[in-house]
Structure formats: C-alpha cells, structure tokens
Design a protein around this motif. Structure first.
Motif, PDB file in Angstrom:
ATOM      1  N   GLU A 264       0.828  -1.209   0.000  1.00  0.00           N
ATOM      2  CA  GLU A 264       0.000   0.000   0.000  1.00  0.00           C
ATOM      3  C   GLU A 264       0.863   1.261   0.000  1.00  0.00           C
ATOM      4  N   ALA A 265       1.947   1.221   0.772  1.00  0.00           N
ATOM      5  CA  ALA A 265       2.814   2.410   0.819  1.00  0.00           C
ATOM      6  C   ALA A 265       3.551   2.617  -0.492  1.00  0.00           C
ATOM      7  N   LEU A 266       3.899   1.545  -1.179  1.00  0.00           N
ATOM      8  CA  LEU A 266       4.645   1.668  -2.424  1.00  0.00           C
ATOM      9  C   LEU A 266       3.771   2.076  -3.608  1.00  0.00           C
ATOM     10  N   ILE A 267       2.454   1.950  -3.462  1.00  0.00           N
ATOM     11  CA  ILE A 267       1.578   2.388  -4.562  1.00  0.00           C
ATOM     12  C   ILE A 267       1.749   3.895  -4.803  1.00  0.00           C
ATOM     13  N   ASP A 268       1.805   4.630  -3.709  1.00  0.00           N
ATOM     14  CA  ASP A 268       2.031   6.090  -3.825  1.00  0.00           C
ATOM     15  C   ASP A 268       2.980   6.482  -2.704  1.00  0.00           C
ATOM     16  N   PRO A 269       4.271   6.267  -2.913  1.00  0.00           N
ATOM     17  CA  PRO A 269       5.220   6.486  -1.816  1.00  0.00           C
ATOM     18  C   PRO A 269       5.271   7.922  -1.329  1.00  0.00           C
ATOM     19  N   TYR A 270       4.923   8.870  -2.175  1.00  0.00           N
ATOM     20  CA  TYR A 270       5.009  10.276  -1.758  1.00  0.00           C
ATOM     21  C   TYR A 270       3.828  10.686  -0.883  1.00  0.00           C
ATOM     22  N   GLN A 271       2.720   9.981  -1.033  1.00  0.00           N
ATOM     23  CA  GLN A 271       1.548  10.292  -0.225  1.00  0.00           C
ATOM     24  C   GLN A 271       1.409   9.369   0.989  1.00  0.00           C
ATOM     25  N   ALA A 272       2.230   8.353   1.071  1.00  0.00           N
ATOM     26  CA  ALA A 272       2.108   7.384   2.168  1.00  0.00           C
ATOM     27  C   ALA A 272       2.551   8.005   3.487  1.00  0.00           C
ATOM     28  N   ASP A 273       1.875   7.586   4.550  1.00  0.00           N
ATOM     29  CA  ASP A 273       2.230   8.024   5.903  1.00  0.00           C
ATOM     30  C   ASP A 273       3.238   7.015   6.451  1.00  0.00           C
TER      31      ASP A 273
END
Length: 452
Positions: free
Chosen positions: A257-266
């Motif tokens: 889940e974090a790697l799908i959008d690494p810039y938006q991940a918490d």
C-alpha cells in the motif's frame, strides 16, 4: 562375518537343538556301552572260571601235554615250583601270562595286554589253583578281552539310532522354531510397510499370550505414540505456519500500500504498523522456540528459589494493567529454574490481566509440603468444559481473541509444560468469579509464619 552369524535364528536354534541332542545321545550311548561291556566282561569271566574248574578237575588225574584249549583260549599249567609243565600250542615257550599267585582256595583275574605274551591284543587272564597229589598246582587260562565297543551288533544300532534322533531333532527343531517365529516375520513385514508419512499400520498380535504377543502389543503402543506425536507435530507446524502467515501478510500488505504512492504514504504510521507485526512475529517465534525446548526436555539449571521473592520481583518489573492483590506466604522455597518459573508466572499474569475486569489476585501458600500459587482474575471466567482446552497449543477462546487479537495461543500451554518440567501441575479450578489458575510445585522448606 562368520558362517554362524550369517545364519537365521531358525537355523541357529535348530543347530543348537541338534548339538544338545547329539551330546545327550553320546552320553547315553557311552553309558550303555560301558554297562553292556562290563556285563559282557563279567559273563566271560564267569565262563572262564567254569572252564578252569572243569580243567582243574581233569588235571587232578592227568596233565596232558600239550593241552587242547577252546577257540582263542590260551592255557598254561605250573607245578608247585612254578615250572610250566604244559600249555596250549600257542603258549609253549612263552613266559607266564600272569604273575598272579592266589590263595589255594581262591582264584584271581586280571587283564593283560603284554606285547611279549599277547602281541597286539588284550586278554582276560584267570589264575586258578588246583590240588594234585597233596600239592597245589596253578592253572592260568586266558580268553580275548571284550573290545570297548563290545561288538558290531551293539555299536551299529546305537550309532544309527543316535544319528536318527539327531536328525529328527534338527528337523523338528527347525519346524517348531519356524512355527514359533512365524509371527516375528509377520511383525517385520508390517513394520517394513510403515513410513514417516503413514503410521496407520499395526503389527498382527499372536493369539497366544507369550513374549511375542507382548512384543507385538508393545510395538503397537509405540506406533500409536509415534503416530500421535507425528500428528501433533503436523498440527503444530500447520498452526505455526498459519500464525506466522498472518503478520507476514499484514507486513506485505502495508508495504505494498505504501509503495503504490510512496510520496503520499504516511511512513511513520506504516512503520508503527510494521513494528507491531514484527513484535507479534518475535513473540510467536520465541514461544515456538520455548515449546521446542520443552518438547526436547531441555530445561534450565535448578536452584533453590523463594517464590514470594520471585513474584514480588517480577511484579515490580511489570507495568500495572490492573489492580493487584497479593497474599504471599514468605519462605516458600522450591527447586527450579528462575528464568523458567518467571516465564510461567508472567504467562499467567498476562492471561489474568487480559481478562480481568478490575483486579488480579496472586496468592502463595504452603499445603502439606506443596507450594500452591494461585493467579485469579475477576473477568468472565472459563467454562468447565473449556478448562483443558485452554492448555492446548494455539487454542484461543472467543473472549481471548476479542481482547487480544495478536496473541499466539501458546502462553498457557508453555506455562503447563514448565510446571510439569518442575514436577508440578497447572490447572484451572473453581472460583466465585473469573478464572482461577492454580500452580502446585513440590516445596523444600517450611515458610516463616505471617503473611506479607
């Protein structure tokens, strides 16, 4: 490897039976030959004496020269001066066949194997004094001695009978031993079919109550224990794999889940979630290692331990999650591993705090030489039919899953194994409210009076 060790048990027992029978037959045959030979010697001596009496009666009137004896009969006649006056043709010119000089009213016998008088043979010699013209003459008469084997009519049947008995014993022993060991072959055949993945086979049990039946029953009990242990290990591996898969799946899902959008991940939140999963895996792996050590019988070094001091020390290190009530009798000492007893206590406290509504009570007493440690909570309790289930590995009741979804289901089973490793017991017993876990261990000291 020698010929003897290459033979089967059946063949070796048959050989032993044949050897024993051959020895018995030899002893019996020797006894029979000795007795028959002695009887034959006695009979021949009696005949020899009877012939001597007849010849002595005839020689009182006239001493013929030479004397005509019977077949294989040697005779010598001596006057009172010891001069040979007559003899059978084969004894003329030969020395006296015996030096016996019996009393005038008696006779004497001996066996002579003198090479000069009787070359290459032995003779039974009888010295018989007889009266003639107011003087005592001596008649020496000899016949061939009985051979050691008595004769072919005796030794041949004995040898043939002994050989037949030995052969019959060998055949009978081979057959009987084969019948006796037949169940062993069946047991070996069934055992050969058993593999690590299939322990369902059992060996046939003989109908007669003997050592082979005990062997078969023992083998079946061993197979049942082995099957139970293998099935337990398979269940253990399956449950462990399932419990390890859950945190690994959670870790993988979080990372994906974090790697799908690494810039938006918490990422801090992701790291906290990953840390929780890692801690859960660490706890499970630690429990699995402890279970493996206990199953292998590996325990720590035992030493005298004051249970009151151990409980107090462990409670001081733990963060309080519920109100604690202590009733500890000082001076209750047991033999055990401090690390393992501390883990046992912490597992019980973890379980009690997980289910307690407001308070946890720890009680330590001494009852008839047994240290009794009780850990009670005021929660919902455990139904009587589920009190043994909680000690099964990876078993978690619904209330436990609801209160602590990350539990491993190994805490209470490990606690019971640790109690058993210390020669004690751990049970769930009746309580007015909540669950009451009771640990009993053999004590080694009398407590000092007064509760703390």
């Amino acid at each position: 490897m020698s010929w003897w060790h290459r033979r089967s048990i059946r063949t070796r027992l048959a050989v032993v039976a044949s050897a024993v029978m051959a020895l018995l037959c030899t002893v019996v045959a020797v006894f029979i030959v000795v007795m028959v030979r002695q009887a034959a010697v006695d009979y021949r001596t009696e005949q020899l004496f009877a012939n001597a009496v007849i010849l002595g009666a005839q020689m009182r009137q006239r001493v013929p020269n030479p004397i005509e004896g019977g077949p294989e009969q040697a005779i010598q006649v001596f006057d009172p001066a010891g001069t040979m006056v007559s003899a059978t043709p084969d004894m003329v010119g030969k020395p006296p066949m015996t030096n016996l000089r019996p009393d005038p009213d008696a006779y004497a016998t001996t066996t002579s194997c003198d090479g000069g008088v009787f070359p290459h043979r032995c003779m039974i010699v009888l010295a018989y004094p007889f009266h003639r013209e107011d003087s005592v003459w001596q008649l020496d008469i000899a016949v061939p001695d009985i051979p050691w084997y008595v004769g072919p009519k005796l030794i041949v049947p004995l040898a043939a009978g002994s050989a037949l008995l030995v052969a019959a014993t060998a055949a009978g022993g081979y057959r009987i031993v084969g019948k006796t060991l037949q169940p062993v072959g069946a047991i070996s055949g069934n055992l050969a079919q058993i593999t690590a993945s299939d322990l369902r086979h059992r060996v046939p049990v003989p109908k007669y109550r003997d050592e082979l039946r005990e062997l078969a029953e023992t083998a079946n009990r061993t197979l049942e224990r082995a099957q139970s242990a293998v099935e337990q290990q398979l269940r253990f591996a399956s449950d462990a794999s399932h419990d390890l898969r859950s945190p690994l799946t959670a870790i993988r899902t979080r990372i994906e889940e974090a790697l799908i959008d690494p810039y938006q991940a918490d990422w801090p939140e992701t790291a906290d979630a990953l840390l929780d999963s890692v801690e859960r895996m660490q706890a499970l792996i630690g429990d699995l290692l402890q279970v493996a050590r206990l199953d292998a019988g590996v325990t720590g070094r035992h030493e005298p331990i004051d249970l009151a001091e151990l409980v107090t020390g462990e409670l001081e290190r733990r963060p309080a999650k519920a109100g604690l009530r202590l009733r500890l009798t000082p001076g209750v000492v047991v033999d055990g591993s401090r690390i393992e007893l501390a883990r046992l206590l912490n597992n019980l406290l973890d379980n009690a705090e997980r289910h307690a509504a407001s308070a946890v009570t720890v009680t330590l007493t001494l009852e008839a030489g047994v240290a009794v440690l009780e850990v009670c909570d005021d929660g919902e309790g455990i139904a009587p039919e589920q009190r043994e289930a909680v000690f099964q590995r990876f078993t978690r009741l619904e209330a436990s899953r609801a209160r602590d979804p990350g539990g491993t289901g190994l805490g209470l089973p490990i606690a019971r194994q640790l109690a058993q490793a210390h020669g004690g017991t751990l049970t769930v017993e009746d309580s007015p409210r909540g669950a009451r876990f009771v640990l009993r261990l053999p004590a080694r000291a009398t407590p000092r009076p007064g509760p703390s």
